[in-house]
Motif scaffolding. Structure first.
Motif, short mmCIF file in Angstrom:
data_model
loop_
_atom_site.label_atom_id
_atom_site.label_comp_id
_atom_site.label_asym_id
_atom_site.label_seq_id
_atom_site.Cartn_x
_atom_site.Cartn_y
_atom_site.Cartn_z
N LYS A 12 -13.14 -46.37 -50.41
CA LYS A 12 -14.76 -47.05 -50.53
C LYS A 12 -15.55 -46.32 -49.72
N ALA A 13 -16.73 -46.80 -49.72
CA ALA A 13 -17.73 -46.58 -48.80
C ALA A 13 -18.46 -47.72 -48.38
N LYS A 14 -19.17 -47.74 -47.25
CA LYS A 14 -20.14 -48.95 -46.97
C LYS A 14 -20.95 -48.75 -46.09
N GLY A 15 -22.32 -49.41 -46.46
CA GLY A 15 -23.52 -49.13 -45.79
C GLY A 15 -24.25 -48.00 -46.04
N LEU A 16 -23.97 -47.30 -47.01
CA LEU A 16 -24.68 -46.06 -47.42
C LEU A 16 -26.26 -46.35 -47.55
N GLN A 17 -26.97 -45.12 -47.09
CA GLN A 17 -28.48 -45.34 -47.28
C GLN A 17 -28.74 -44.96 -48.83
N GLU A 18 -29.44 -45.92 -49.12
CA GLU A 18 -30.01 -45.72 -50.74
C GLU A 18 -30.91 -44.47 -50.71
N THR A 19 -31.03 -43.77 -51.83
CA THR A 19 -31.74 -42.64 -51.96
C THR A 19 -33.01 -42.60 -53.00
N ASP A 20 -32.67 -43.80 -53.88
CA ASP A 20 -33.59 -44.10 -54.98
C ASP A 20 -34.33 -45.44 -54.40
N ILE A 21 -35.39 -45.40 -54.42
CA ILE A 21 -36.39 -46.61 -54.19
C ILE A 21 -36.18 -47.78 -55.27
N PHE A 22 -36.34 -47.30 -56.67
CA PHE A 22 -36.35 -48.17 -57.69
C PHE A 22 -35.14 -48.65 -58.34
N ALA A 23 -33.97 -47.83 -58.06
CA ALA A 23 -32.80 -48.18 -58.69
C ALA A 23 -31.57 -48.30 -57.77
N HIS A 24 -30.45 -48.74 -58.12
CA HIS A 24 -29.31 -48.56 -57.22
C HIS A 24 -28.61 -47.21 -57.29
N MET A 25 -28.04 -46.89 -56.35
CA MET A 25 -27.34 -45.73 -56.53
C MET A 25 -26.30 -45.55 -57.38
N ASP A 26 -26.01 -44.48 -57.91
CA ASP A 26 -24.83 -44.06 -58.99
C ASP A 26 -23.96 -43.27 -57.96
N PRO A 27 -23.24 -43.50 -56.99
CA PRO A 27 -22.63 -42.57 -55.88
C PRO A 27 -21.17 -41.97 -56.51
N HIS A 112 -8.52 -45.00 -43.15
CA HIS A 112 -9.26 -44.89 -41.82
C HIS A 112 -10.78 -44.86 -42.22
N LYS A 113 -11.63 -45.31 -41.37
CA LYS A 113 -12.96 -45.02 -41.66
C LYS A 113 -13.71 -43.87 -41.10
N TYR A 114 -14.68 -42.99 -41.59
CA TYR A 114 -15.11 -41.88 -40.90
C TYR A 114 -16.65 -42.33 -41.17
N SER A 115 -17.37 -41.85 -40.26
CA SER A 115 -18.81 -41.75 -40.14
C SER A 115 -19.43 -40.79 -41.42
N VAL A 116 -20.34 -41.45 -42.09
CA VAL A 116 -21.21 -40.46 -42.95
C VAL A 116 -22.35 -40.21 -42.18
N GLN A 121 -27.25 -34.89 -39.08
CA GLN A 121 -26.36 -35.45 -38.23
C GLN A 121 -26.57 -37.00 -37.93
N SER A 122 -27.52 -37.55 -38.47
CA SER A 122 -27.76 -39.01 -38.20
C SER A 122 -26.88 -39.78 -38.99
N TYR A 123 -26.46 -40.99 -38.59
CA TYR A 123 -25.47 -41.80 -39.25
C TYR A 123 -26.04 -42.62 -40.33
N CYS A 124 -25.48 -42.68 -41.48
CA CYS A 124 -25.99 -43.23 -42.69
C CYS A 124 -24.80 -43.92 -43.62
N GLY A 125 -23.86 -44.52 -42.70
CA GLY A 125 -22.74 -45.26 -43.52
C GLY A 125 -21.30 -44.87 -43.18
N GLU A 126 -20.35 -45.33 -43.84
CA GLU A 126 -18.93 -44.84 -43.42
C GLU A 126 -18.21 -44.82 -44.83
N ILE A 127 -17.13 -44.25 -44.72
CA ILE A 127 -16.30 -43.91 -46.02
C ILE A 127 -14.90 -43.85 -45.61
N GLU A 128 -14.03 -44.61 -46.50
CA GLU A 128 -12.67 -44.93 -46.08
C GLU A 128 -11.98 -43.90 -46.92
#
Length: 153
Positions: A12-27, A112-116, A121-128
């Protein structure tokens, strides 16, 4: 040289930064290892905390050509009417895992959780992610290579 299989468990991933203003992401995730690429399923409206629970297998040689033992995970946001958006990426260095697996027959990195990070190179969430490497037994290698075999003529 050890030849085997690297199984990647995309959790899974956690805390990803949204890329769309009007809709939920479809990652979804593009997994790349030495010229091999796999693609996860798209989590429709998965938003900032998608859950995949998928497994992917890569063929691995250790030691192989070059020293780039990197598993790259590119997280993308599926868009219908435009190009998919790049959310961020994580890089996992698997050289030590492959070396241990080549020596012992198998090796495992538990999830294990890895930084996204973004391109800057700015932090934008984590992926397990979890990874297992299993060495293929030597006697089966010949069958896998293909090509000519000696004949009895």
């Amino acid at each position: 040289m050890a030849i085997g299989f690297m199984e990647v468990q995309l959790v899974k991933a956690k805390g990803l930064q949204e890329t769309d203003i009007f809709a939920h992401m479809d990652p979804y995730v593009l997994l790349q290892y030495k010229g091999q690429e796999r693609k996860s399923s798209v989590i429709h409206e998965g938003g900032r905390n998608p859950i995949w629970n998928e497994k992917f297998v890569f063929r691995v040689e250790y030691p192989g050509s070059g020293d780039q033992y990197k598993l790259n995970l590119r997280i993308m946001d599926k868009d219908v009417f435009s190009a998919d958006d790049f959310v961020g990426q994580a890089t996992i260095y698997v050289k030590d895992l492959l070396a241990e697996g080549a020596e012992n027959g198998s090796a495992e990195l538990r999830p294990h959780k890895y930084s996204v990070v973004r391109a800057d190179q700015s932090y934008c969430g984590e992926i397990e992610v979890g990874i297992t490497f299993t060495r293929k037994e030597e006697e089966y290698i010949e069958d896998d290579v293909g090509g000519w075999k000696e004949s009895c003529f």
